[in-house]
Design an enzyme around this catalytic site. Structure first.
Site, PDB file in Angstrom:
ATOM      1  CB  CYS A 120      -0.892  -0.101   1.228  1.00 23.68           C
ATOM      2  SG  CYS A 120      -2.025  -1.655   1.104  1.00 23.68           S
ATOM      3  CG  HIS A 260      -2.622   3.031   3.434  1.00 27.85           C
ATOM      4  ND1 HIS A 260      -3.275   2.921   2.004  1.00 27.85           N
ATOM      5  CD2 HIS A 260      -2.842   1.695   3.850  1.00 27.85           C
ATOM      6  CE1 HIS A 260      -3.946   1.780   1.861  1.00 27.85           C
ATOM      7  NE2 HIS A 260      -3.279   1.193   2.797  1.00 27.85           N
ATOM      8  CG  ASN A 290      -6.292  -0.913   2.190  1.00 30.04           C
ATOM      9  OD1 ASN A 290      -5.970  -0.350   1.303  1.00 30.04           O
ATOM     10  ND2 ASN A 290      -5.755  -1.535   3.200  1.00 30.04           N
TER      11      ASN A 290
HETATM   12  N1  ACO Z   1     -16.964  -9.226  12.024  1.00 32.34           N
HETATM   13  C1  ACO Z   1     -17.244  -9.736  13.259  1.00 32.34           C
HETATM   14  N2  ACO Z   1     -16.226 -10.022  14.034  1.00 32.34           N
HETATM   15  C2  ACO Z   1     -15.113 -10.289  13.441  1.00 32.34           C
HETATM   16  C3  ACO Z   1     -14.679  -9.814  12.068  1.00 32.34           C
HETATM   17  C4  ACO Z   1     -15.749  -9.107  11.187  1.00 32.34           C
HETATM   18  N3  ACO Z   1     -15.399  -8.936  10.142  1.00 32.34           N
HETATM   19  N4  ACO Z   1     -13.357  -9.816  11.910  1.00 32.34           N
HETATM   20  C5  ACO Z   1     -12.820 -10.451  12.998  1.00 32.34           C
HETATM   21  N5  ACO Z   1     -13.698 -10.459  14.035  1.00 32.34           N
HETATM   22  C6  ACO Z   1     -13.689 -11.170  15.120  1.00 32.34           C
HETATM   23  C7  ACO Z   1     -12.395 -11.836  15.469  1.00 32.34           C
HETATM   24  O1  ACO Z   1     -12.709 -13.326  14.977  1.00 32.34           O
HETATM   25  C8  ACO Z   1     -12.110 -11.601  16.820  1.00 32.34           C
HETATM   26  O2  ACO Z   1     -12.908 -12.591  17.813  1.00 32.34           O
HETATM   27  P1  ACO Z   1     -12.659 -13.453  18.859  1.00 32.34           P
HETATM   28  O3  ACO Z   1     -12.236 -12.280  19.816  1.00 32.34           O
HETATM   29  O4  ACO Z   1     -13.832 -14.116  19.498  1.00 32.34           O
HETATM   30  O5  ACO Z   1     -11.363 -14.188  18.718  1.00 32.34           O
HETATM   31  C9  ACO Z   1     -12.657 -10.226  17.069  1.00 32.34           C
HETATM   32  O6  ACO Z   1     -13.453  -9.877  16.130  1.00 32.34           O
HETATM   33  C10 ACO Z   1     -11.452  -9.371  17.280  1.00 32.34           C
HETATM   34  O7  ACO Z   1     -10.628  -9.534  16.270  1.00 32.34           O
HETATM   35  P2  ACO Z   1      -9.108  -8.655  15.745  1.00 32.34           P
HETATM   36  O8  ACO Z   1      -8.448  -9.363  14.877  1.00 32.34           O
HETATM   37  O9  ACO Z   1      -8.652  -8.433  17.480  1.00 32.34           O
HETATM   38  O10 ACO Z   1      -9.834  -7.273  15.608  1.00 32.34           O
HETATM   39  P3  ACO Z   1      -9.215  -5.800  15.314  1.00 32.34           P
HETATM   40  O11 ACO Z   1      -9.927  -4.947  16.310  1.00 32.34           O
HETATM   41  O12 ACO Z   1      -7.795  -6.100  15.385  1.00 32.34           O
HETATM   42  O13 ACO Z   1      -9.511  -5.523  13.845  1.00 32.34           O
HETATM   43  C11 ACO Z   1      -8.654  -5.632  11.859  1.00 32.34           C
HETATM   44  C12 ACO Z   1      -9.104  -6.393  12.838  1.00 32.34           C
HETATM   45  C13 ACO Z   1      -9.729  -4.462  11.248  1.00 32.34           C
HETATM   46  C14 ACO Z   1      -8.141  -6.437  10.487  1.00 32.34           C
HETATM   47  C15 ACO Z   1      -7.508  -4.705  12.224  1.00 32.34           C
HETATM   48  O14 ACO Z   1      -6.704  -5.518  12.919  1.00 32.34           O
HETATM   49  C16 ACO Z   1      -6.848  -3.757  11.217  1.00 32.34           C
HETATM   50  O15 ACO Z   1      -7.349  -3.123  10.477  1.00 32.34           O
HETATM   51  N6  ACO Z   1      -5.815  -4.030  10.941  1.00 32.34           N
HETATM   52  C17 ACO Z   1      -4.726  -3.510   9.992  1.00 32.34           C
HETATM   53  C18 ACO Z   1      -4.835  -3.960   8.636  1.00 32.34           C
HETATM   54  C19 ACO Z   1      -4.455  -3.421   7.469  1.00 32.34           C
HETATM   55  O16 ACO Z   1      -4.338  -2.068   7.706  1.00 32.34           O
HETATM   56  N7  ACO Z   1      -4.034  -3.934   6.570  1.00 32.34           N
HETATM   57  C20 ACO Z   1      -3.155  -3.235   5.406  1.00 32.34           C
HETATM   58  C21 ACO Z   1      -3.612  -4.454   4.469  1.00 32.34           C
HETATM   59  S1  ACO Z   1      -3.264  -3.469   2.769  1.00 32.34           S
HETATM   60  C22 ACO Z   1      -2.467  -4.304   1.811  1.00 32.34           C
HETATM   61  O17 ACO Z   1      -1.015  -4.173   1.882  1.00 32.34           O
HETATM   62  C23 ACO Z   1      -2.797  -5.228   0.583  1.00 32.34           C
END
Ligand code: ACO
Length: 333
Positions: A120, A260, A290
């Protein structure tokens, strides 16, 4: 790597253009596809909907549209372009480059054309590279594009990733300038020890496409969201400060920060640490999600089109992504 452009010759943005997928995928749509809710997605990411391409469209289609719009905005044509740099993690094919396909589509017959892959952060990497063709004096018109169709590599059964991504492309035309406008400083970085946190495992030379890779969903994005999150907040702050320091500006001198567009919580945490007011931070992830390499340039173009920034304004671009990579740039419009 940090560079301050001491040379009076800078790469100035002469035109901007952007394009996003035509299909809208809302949180309500995702509720029907995976075990999630509008409330969870909104609270954890800030995303409400994303724009996806049709099945018969590819990255070069969006990139071409964005490029043609940027050229028109600059009052130029494909035949004027000397170099095309496309940042993407979702090329139409492993080779040739998506830049080669864009070159054909826009009739840029004299241009050199190649792709850059830096997750990204890719658009800012491409901006840095593209601007060097101008400051070295070797080129007059450089087209820099950030384009991705992450929907093509997203597993719509994986709720932890499929809620995040959308498809888009943005482009800028760079020309030489000696009136103070242009790219003032760039910062590029990489930490390959984080390469496993965000990847597309199969389809390359390590795991070529086989029945096994297809059956095991290895052609889809895999991500350790929490690891990426922690990295993102810290690096957005550090890279922003580095790009400002490198050209002697402070946050007060900046008209708008264009981060980003991965997650509103990441943007907000970085904004608070940098002590920048919310109205000076461009956010469009609620509508597009994203879009990887396209996020920063689409946000920049949209901010310009909506009149939030204009000629003479200094903007700070900052991104992080797969690699793990990061990049930032200060630009005077
Ligand atoms: N809906 C409902 N629940 C969900 C979902 C969903 N879509 N996704 C995950 N959960 C659950 C998980 O299973 C977990 O459940 P558990 O506690 O029973 O195990 C709970 O929600 C919390 O999960 P986390 O992973 O801790 O959630 P978090 O608050 O970290 O949010 C997210 C997840 C949104 C992915 C976040 O970590 C994030 O944005 N990270 C950065 C991602 C990013 O910027 N990536 C860049 C990629 S771009 C590229 O280069 C291609």
């Amino acid at each position: 790597m940090i560079e301050f452009r001491k040379s009076p010759l800078r790469a100035a943005i002469a035109g901007l253009g952007w394009s996003v997928g035509s299909r809208v995928l809302t949180n309500a749509d995702l509720e029907k596809m995976v075990d999630t809710s509008d409330q969870w997605i909104t609270e954890r990411t800030g995303i409400k909907e994303r724009r996806l391409v049709r099945d018969d469209e590819a990255t070069s289609d969006l990139a071409t549209e964005a490029a043609l719009k940027a050229l028109e905005d600059a009052g130029l044509q494909g035949r004027d372009v000397d170099v095309i740099v496309v940042a993407t993690v979702t090329p139409d094919m492993l080779f040739p480059c998506t830049a080669n396909i864009v070159q054909k589509n826009i009739g840029a017959k004299k241009a050199a054309a190649f792709d850059v892959l830096a997750g990204c952060s890719g658009f800012i990497y491409a901006l840095d590279i593209g601007s060097r063709f101008l400051t070295s004096g070797s080129s007059e018109v450089v087209l820099v594009i950030g384009a991705d169709t992450l929907s093509k590599i997203t597993n719509y059964k994986d709720r932890s990733t499929c809620i995040l991504f959308g498809d888009g492309a943005g482009s800028c035309v760079l020309v030489p300038s000696s009136d103070g406008r242009g790219v003032l400083a760039t910062v590029l970085g990489s930490d390959g020890s984080g390469a496993d946190y965000l990847k597309l495992p199969a389809g390359g030379s390590r795991l070529p496409a086989t029945e096994y890779t297809v059956h095991n969903d290895l052609h889809y994005i895999q991500m350790d969201g929490q690891k990426v999150f922690e990295f993102a907040v810290k690096i957005l702050v550090d890279a922003s400060i580095s790009a400002l320091d490198a050209c002697g500006l402070t946050a007060d001198d900046i008209s708008m920060v264009i981060p980003h567009q991965a997650n509103l919580r990441i943007v907000e945490a970085a904004r608070r640490r940098l002590n920048i007011p919310p109205e000076k931070v461009m956010v469009n992830l609620d509508r597009y999600g994203n879009m990887s390499s396209a996020s920063v340039i689409v946000a920049l173009a949209e901010a310009r089109d909506s009149g939030r920034i204009g000629p003479g304004d200094a903007v700070l671009l900052v991104a992080f992504g797969a690699g793990l990579t990061w990049a930032s740039a200060t630009v005077r419009l």
